[in-house]
Scaffold this motif. Structure first.
Motif, PDB file in Angstrom:
ATOM      1  N   HIS A  77       0.846  -1.205   0.000  1.00 36.34           N
ATOM      2  CA  HIS A  77       0.000   0.000   0.000  1.00 36.34           C
ATOM      3  C   HIS A  77       0.874   1.246   0.000  1.00 36.34           C
ATOM      4  O   HIS A  77       0.637   2.186  -0.764  1.00 36.34           O
ATOM      5  N   ARG A  81       1.228   3.987  -3.021  1.00 34.02           N
ATOM      6  CA  ARG A  81       0.987   5.424  -2.851  1.00 34.02           C
ATOM      7  C   ARG A  81       2.188   6.229  -3.335  1.00 34.02           C
ATOM      8  O   ARG A  81       2.027   7.236  -4.037  1.00 34.02           O
ATOM      9  N   PRO A  87      -3.593   1.899  -4.254  1.00 34.59           N
ATOM     10  CA  PRO A  87      -3.232   0.869  -3.280  1.00 34.59           C
ATOM     11  C   PRO A  87      -4.156  -0.345  -3.341  1.00 34.59           C
ATOM     12  O   PRO A  87      -3.701  -1.474  -3.149  1.00 34.59           O
ATOM     13  N   GLU A  88      -5.431  -0.140  -3.636  1.00 36.62           N
ATOM     14  CA  GLU A  88      -6.362  -1.266  -3.721  1.00 36.62           C
ATOM     15  C   GLU A  88      -5.999  -2.200  -4.866  1.00 36.62           C
ATOM     16  O   GLU A  88      -6.111  -3.413  -4.753  1.00 36.62           O
ATOM     17  N   GLU A  91      -3.003  -4.158  -3.790  1.00 34.95           N
ATOM     18  CA  GLU A  91      -3.403  -5.195  -2.848  1.00 34.95           C
ATOM     19  C   GLU A  91      -4.027  -6.387  -3.572  1.00 34.95           C
ATOM     20  O   GLU A  91      -3.724  -7.538  -3.261  1.00 34.95           O
TER      21      GLU A  91
END
Length: 121
Positions: A77, A81, A87-88, A91
């Motif tokens: 994450h 950034r 970040p999603e 992930e």
């Protein structure tokens, strides 16, 4: 790389200005290079996770390490950034890789357990 790959494959050929197509092909060439790098990096990553799986199997460690996985997701994450990437998305990508690694680790553990089992006869 496969010789049947056409870097200029497009549905736009013949319907779009040649200068626009040339720029599009140049940008896509960069994307293709990055994709190739990603594939080779993933292959290299999986060589190391294979070694982790073998080590875990030899020492009866579980295929999954939720603490490590949570830390990696938090780390990714932050990296995402910093790189101006969602970040999603990072992930989801890592979660997919982790699931595949765990699947490999389970297979290694099962194979290892089969080798250590009693002999027939």
């Amino acid at each position: 790389m496969s010789t049947d790959y056409d870097p200029h494959a497009s549905s736009l050929t013949g319907t779009t200005d040649e200068a626009v197509l040339a720029e599009l092909y140049a940008i896509r060439g960069s994307i293709d290079n990055i994709d190739a790098s990603l594939v080779y990096l993933l292959a290299e990553r999986f060589k190391f996770t294979q070694r982790v799986g073998e080590l875990k199997a030899r020492h009866d460690l579980p295929p999954s390490d939720p603490g490590r996985e949570a830390a990696q997701i938090a780390r990714l994450h932050a990296l995402a950034r910093d790189a101006d990437l969602e970040p999603e998305f990072a992930e989801k990508f890592l979660t997919f890789i982790i699931a595949e690694v765990i699947r490999h680790h389970r297979a290694i553990a099962e194979a290892d357990a089969g080798q250590d089992g009693p002999a027939d006869g």
